[in-house]
Design a protein around this motif. Structure first.
Motif, PDB file in Angstrom:
ATOM      1  N   VAL A   1       0.722  -1.251   0.026  1.00  0.00           N
ATOM      2  CA  VAL A   1       0.043   0.028   0.002  1.00  0.00           C
ATOM      3  C   VAL A   1       0.844   1.110  -0.005  1.00  0.00           C
ATOM      4  CG1 VAL A   1      -1.876   1.017   1.326  1.00  0.00           C
ATOM      5  CG2 VAL A   1      -1.830  -1.404   1.375  1.00  0.00           C
ATOM      6  N   VAL A   2       0.324   2.358  -0.838  1.00  0.00           N
ATOM      7  CA  VAL A   2       1.215   3.325  -0.733  1.00  0.00           C
ATOM      8  C   VAL A   2       1.133   4.053   0.634  1.00  0.00           C
ATOM      9  CG1 VAL A   2       1.201   4.292  -3.082  1.00  0.00           C
ATOM     10  CG2 VAL A   2      -0.697   4.488  -1.826  1.00  0.00           C
ATOM     11  N   PRO A   3       1.986   4.592   1.172  1.00  0.00           N
ATOM     12  CA  PRO A   3       2.094   5.250   2.583  1.00  0.00           C
ATOM     13  C   PRO A   3       1.339   6.505   2.933  1.00  0.00           C
ATOM     14  CG  PRO A   3       4.201   5.586   1.618  1.00  0.00           C
ATOM     15  CD  PRO A   3       3.579   4.877   0.706  1.00  0.00           C
ATOM     16  N   PHE A   4       0.248   6.589   2.498  1.00  0.00           N
ATOM     17  CA  PHE A   4      -0.706   7.690   2.500  1.00  0.00           C
ATOM     18  C   PHE A   4      -1.942   7.572   2.950  1.00  0.00           C
ATOM     19  CE2 PHE A   4      -3.932  10.232  -0.178  1.00  0.00           C
ATOM     20  CZ  PHE A   4      -3.635  11.574   0.433  1.00  0.00           C
ATOM     21  N   GLY A   5      -2.447   8.677   3.635  1.00  0.00           N
ATOM     22  CA  GLY A   5      -3.696   8.623   4.271  1.00  0.00           C
ATOM     23  C   GLY A   5      -3.878   8.538   5.755  1.00  0.00           C
ATOM     24  N   SER A   6      -4.519   8.750   6.458  1.00  0.00           N
ATOM     25  CA  SER A   6      -4.589   8.797   8.017  1.00  0.00           C
ATOM     26  C   SER A   6      -4.678   7.258   8.582  1.00  0.00           C
ATOM     27  CB  SER A   6      -5.584   9.607   8.668  1.00  0.00           C
ATOM     28  OG  SER A   6      -7.022   9.323   8.347  1.00  0.00           O
ATOM     29  N   LYS A   7      -5.326   6.470   7.587  1.00  0.00           N
ATOM     30  CA  LYS A   7      -5.554   5.070   8.163  1.00  0.00           C
ATOM     31  C   LYS A   7      -4.583   4.139   7.471  1.00  0.00           C
ATOM     32  CE  LYS A   7     -10.251   5.250   9.563  1.00  0.00           C
ATOM     33  NZ  LYS A   7      -9.939   6.492  10.175  1.00  0.00           N
ATOM     34  N   ILE A   8      -3.388   4.470   7.556  1.00  0.00           N
ATOM     35  CA  ILE A   8      -2.358   3.806   7.129  1.00  0.00           C
ATOM     36  C   ILE A   8      -2.155   2.587   8.049  1.00  0.00           C
ATOM     37  CG2 ILE A   8      -0.943   5.153   8.486  1.00  0.00           C
ATOM     38  CD1 ILE A   8       1.397   4.704   6.745  1.00  0.00           C
ATOM     39  N   GLU A   9      -1.868   1.406   7.514  1.00  0.00           N
ATOM     40  CA  GLU A   9      -1.647   0.199   8.168  1.00  0.00           C
ATOM     41  C   GLU A   9      -0.079  -0.390   8.317  1.00  0.00           C
ATOM     42  OE1 GLU A   9      -3.057  -4.605   7.619  1.00  0.00           O
ATOM     43  OE2 GLU A   9      -4.037  -2.997   6.431  1.00  0.00           O
ATOM     44  N   LEU A  10       0.203  -0.265   9.550  1.00  0.00           N
ATOM     45  CA  LEU A  10       1.430  -0.648  10.003  1.00  0.00           C
ATOM     46  C   LEU A  10       1.746  -1.952  10.693  1.00  0.00           C
ATOM     47  CD1 LEU A  10       1.858   2.747  11.808  1.00  0.00           C
ATOM     48  CD2 LEU A  10       2.745   2.295   9.751  1.00  0.00           C
ATOM     49  N   VAL A  11       3.112  -2.263  10.174  1.00  0.00           N
ATOM     50  CA  VAL A  11       3.569  -3.678  10.752  1.00  0.00           C
ATOM     51  C   VAL A  11       4.635  -3.575  11.720  1.00  0.00           C
ATOM     52  CG1 VAL A  11       4.160  -6.068   9.965  1.00  0.00           C
ATOM     53  CG2 VAL A  11       3.626  -4.313   8.344  1.00  0.00           C
ATOM     54  N   PRO A  12       4.628  -4.104  12.971  1.00  0.00           N
ATOM     55  CA  PRO A  12       5.570  -3.866  14.037  1.00  0.00           C
ATOM     56  C   PRO A  12       6.822  -4.688  13.767  1.00  0.00           C
ATOM     57  CG  PRO A  12       3.837  -5.235  14.733  1.00  0.00           C
ATOM     58  CD  PRO A  12       3.372  -4.715  13.389  1.00  0.00           C
ATOM     59  N   ASN A  13       7.868  -4.074  14.058  1.00  0.00           N
ATOM     60  CA  ASN A  13       9.286  -4.666  13.869  1.00  0.00           C
ATOM     61  C   ASN A  13      10.038  -4.697  15.064  1.00  0.00           C
ATOM     62  OD1 ASN A  13       8.578  -4.893  10.779  1.00  0.00           O
ATOM     63  ND2 ASN A  13       9.235  -2.852  10.618  1.00  0.00           N
ATOM     64  N   GLU A  14      11.315  -4.429  15.109  1.00  0.00           N
ATOM     65  CA  GLU A  14      12.177  -4.566  16.299  1.00  0.00           C
ATOM     66  C   GLU A  14      12.182  -3.313  17.128  1.00  0.00           C
ATOM     67  OE1 GLU A  14      13.329  -4.039  13.197  1.00  0.00           O
ATOM     68  OE2 GLU A  14      14.784  -2.729  13.001  1.00  0.00           O
ATOM     69  N   PHE A  15      12.657  -3.600  18.211  1.00  0.00           N
ATOM     70  CA  PHE A  15      12.728  -2.417  19.248  1.00  0.00           C
ATOM     71  C   PHE A  15      14.184  -1.828  18.950  1.00  0.00           C
ATOM     72  CE2 PHE A  15       9.832  -5.190  21.174  1.00  0.00           C
ATOM     73  CZ  PHE A  15       8.663  -4.386  21.711  1.00  0.00           C
ATOM     74  N   VAL A  16      13.928  -0.393  19.278  1.00  0.00           N
ATOM     75  CA  VAL A  16      15.016   0.518  19.398  1.00  0.00           C
ATOM     76  C   VAL A  16      15.005   1.368  20.351  1.00  0.00           C
ATOM     77  CG1 VAL A  16      13.880   1.878  17.717  1.00  0.00           C
ATOM     78  CG2 VAL A  16      16.183   2.293  17.695  1.00  0.00           C
TER      79      VAL A  16
END
Lengths: 480, 224
Positions: free
Chosen positions: A315-330
């Protein structure tokens, strides 16, 4: 005469009142304010280095003065509108905190408008540790009565060299500017003296503004972001994410709105590695706050831990409903964490039966400003909402102005077919309940003049009287 | 936050239909009297007020220098609807009550919206739908000009380019003749996303009138 009660006295309240008063000559308005002072976020929210934006208070002042003379406007300050059971405590209430039952307002006014804003900061969920709220910081810099005594706390916070501000909205920029700008630039404004002292001692040199989502979801307005890139004492350190696609070529993305495009243009055109100033700031994206890490011995903050996120790749990273995948901690080293995730409205205390409230969205349910019964969706006669409590805590003062006009238009349309109710007594019906004198508009003018005089002595616009009791004393002495 | 009504109403003018109408009626107007450009401009302007009043709030036009002599009153000379006579009474068709406005335009009624006839005379379509024409001096901005003539136009920050409450709407064709707004002004136009269609215009510290004069007076003549 239609009797109208407005709860709140910020921009939404004044713009709604203005439209009603100018449109109909048979409307009189009483404006009920919890604090002793009018103008809401104009006084306590707009950043101190944005004094131009505060000039709108002059307009409201003209309006109040003009219509008070006509006998159609009255400011009722230092009176909190609450549920009936709360109001029973009225006898015990201090001089500065009179309480008025909402039901009594309804009983005595043809129209009641909730325009009391969104006063609660959204909290940042953290596994461990607690962030300072940008809301509290802004109130402290603006001399809000609730911030009385907070200077010691902030003096401690500002011993940190690096501050992380979570959130990419204008309030985050307001906070960052105060942290980074030379305190001398605030000395002639209305920032209280004791706050200036603390800011002058601040050790903060670097501010990182962090958001969970990406560059195209930044909620800054272009004006504020540009101002940030032009701070005389702080360099902008570009984030390399912006050199990658699609952010690199944001200008040519057909699906991107004008607003994010302009924000990206500003960032692409800023940041000069050669001109390193004494302080700096940076933007980070796709970091979800997880916990604050403290030094085991000193208990002082040493870092904030984020979980990296990335947008779903398809998905293009646009719009307020963007879906995110969690990755590593920093871990991001810092000594201060400020959360600036926006505001949410609160219901009036114990008024749930009389004034509906949608806890999920933090607003009073309404259609074009007409408050509705959440079950039946039918408008409740004579009850309206305006401003942030009506539509949520988004938008600048111009948006609130349009919003207020919409509510006022709804009211005006409803009044077309209505007749003033003779049984509505207006102020006469509630006066006895107040148990004493409320702050009048003239009372506020006494305090206003006092603050300006004290300010002039110091070469400032005004020196705010932060302590509510002191404010009430000054008003009582001057407003006989 | 997007104000959908305003965005919508402003965007309406930016349709092919209106652009075609614009060209058609401009050309038609010029046929009537080739020598009197000003007359033609008035015709065209009146048509647009009439048409757009039914659909959107109003628009702003730039035209040739007006031949009308201003009546001096209180600093700034004023002209009241002289144009009506010259354009065969078309102005009488202009609604004078806001009730003729549709819902959209009522919603934006807190902003005064204008029609600029030429670089000295400025016509404001007021909130109630009536028109007021006033004369400007070099260097005046449209906010100050409105206020000094008792025309209501919100200006919360008193013209310091800080609040974006003094939006106006102008005709696209003429809007494009203006120089690009400064970065600072452009930034303000982002507030509330009101400039999605490049029709709304913030009138704070920008001296549009001067600006236009400096730009290209000949461009008006070229319209012919």
């Amino acid at each position: 005469m239609f009797k109208v009660a407005v709860i709140g006295s910020g921009p939404a309240a004044f713009y709604t009142a203005q439209h009603l008063l100018k449109s109909r000559s048979n409307v009189s308005i009483h404006m009920f304010e919890k604090l002793a002072t009018p103008f809401g976020l104009v006084r306590f929210g707009i950043a101190a280095d944005h004094q131009d934006a505060k000039k709108v208070a002059n307009k409201f002042d003209e309006l109040a003065t003009h219509y008070q003379k006509e006998g159609r406007f009255q400011f009722v300050g230092g009176v909190e509108v609450v549920g009936s059971e709360d109001a029973d405590a009225v006898a015990n209430a201090s001089l500065s905190q009179r309480r008025l039952p909402f039901s009594l307002l309804r009983k005595n006014y043809d129209v009641v408008i909730a325009a009391y804003g969104a006063e609660s900061a959204k909290t940042m969920p953290l596994k461990q540790g607690r962030a300072v709220s940008a809301h509290d910081f802004v109130q402290w810099v603006n001399g809000h009565p609730d911030s009385i005594g907070h200077s010691d706390m902030f003096a401690h916070h500002l011993e940190a060299e690096t501050a992380v501000v979570v959130g990419h909205g204008n309030v985050a920029l307001d906070v960052a500017r105060v942290l980074l700008d030379d305190v001398d630039s605030l000395r002639r404004t209305d920032v209280p003296d004791n706050v200036l002292q603390v800011l002058a001692e601040s050790k903060v040199r670097h501010v990182r503004l962090v958001a969970r989502r990406g560059p195209f979801q930044m909620a800054f307005t272009a004006k504020e972001l540009r101002e940030m890139t032009k701070l005389p004492n702080a360099s902008y350190m570009p984030n390399e994410l912006l050199s990658s696609e699609p952010y690199k070529s944001s200008d040519s993305l057909p699906w991107l709105d004008r607003s994010p495009k302009r924000l990206m243009q500003i960032l692409h055109g800023s940041g000069d590695a050669k001109a390193i100033k004494s302080k700096s700031w940076a933007l980070d994206w796709y970091l979800s706050p997880h916990q604050i890490l403290q030094d085991e011995n000193t208990k002082s903050i040493k870092a904030i831990q984020f979980q990296k996120t990335s947008p779903v790749s398809s998905v293009v990273p646009f719009g307020s409903k963007i879906e995110l995948v969690p990755n590593e901690f920093v871990d991001m080293p810092c000594g201060l964490v400020i959360s600036s995730l926006g505001y949410t409205g609160l219901p009036l205390p114990n008024c749930s039966e009389d004034l509906p409230f949608d806890a999920r969205s933090g607003v009073i349910p309404n259609i074009q400003g007409r408050v509705i019964d959440p079950a039946t969706k039918a408008p409740i006669e004579g009850l309206y909402a305006s401003g942030w409590i009506k539509r949520g805590a988004v938008g600048v003062i111009a948006a609130t102005m349009y919003d207020a006009v919409e509510t006022a238009d709804s009211i005006l349309a409803d009044l077309e077919t209505a007749k003033p109710d003779a049984s509505k007594q207006g102020f006469a019906g509630i006066q006895a309940h107040l148990g004493g004198k409320a702050v009048s508009y003239d009372g506020w003018k006494v305090l206003d003049e006092h603050e300006r005089k004290e300010g002039a002595k110091r070469g400032k616009l005004r020196e705010k009287v932060v302590d509510l009791k002191s404010a009430m004393r000054i008003i009582d002495m001057g407003d006989k | 936050m997007v104000h959908p009504q305003l965005l919508k109403s402003a965007a309406i003018v930016d349709t092919d239909e209106d652009d075609n109408a614009f060209t058609k009626y401009r050309d038609k107007a010029y046929q009537y009297d080739d020598e009197d450009c000003d007359y033609n401009i008035e015709m065209f302007e009146c048509y647009n007020i009439k048409k757009w009043n039914q659909r959107t709030s109003a628009q702003m036009l730039l035209g040739a220098p007006s031949p009308y002599q201003p009546e001096t009153s209180e600093g700034l000379p004023q002209v009241h609807l002289n144009t009506a006579k010259r354009s065969g009474g078309i102005l009488e068709d202009v609604p004078t009550q806001s009730t003729t406005f549709d819902r959209q335009s009522e919603t934006v009624s807190s902003t005064a919206i204008l029609v600029l006839i030429n670089n000295y005379a400025v016509s404001y379509i007021q909130q109630d739908g009536t028109k007021k024409t006033v004369y400007a001096k070099d260097g005046w901005n449209l906010l100050d000009l409105a206020h000094s003539n008792n025309i209501e136009l919100e200006g919360a920050c008193e013209g310091s380019l800080a609040c974006s409450t003094c939006h106006i709407v102008m005709q696209k064709e003429f809007y494009e003749k203006l120089e690009e707004p400064s970065d600072e002004e452009n930034d303000m136009l982002d507030l509330g996303h009101l400039l999605g269609c490049s029709m709304a215009f913030t009138l704070t510290s920008k001296h549009i009138l001067t600006h236009y004069q400096n730009k290209d007076l000949d461009s008006v003549a070229k319209l012919k």
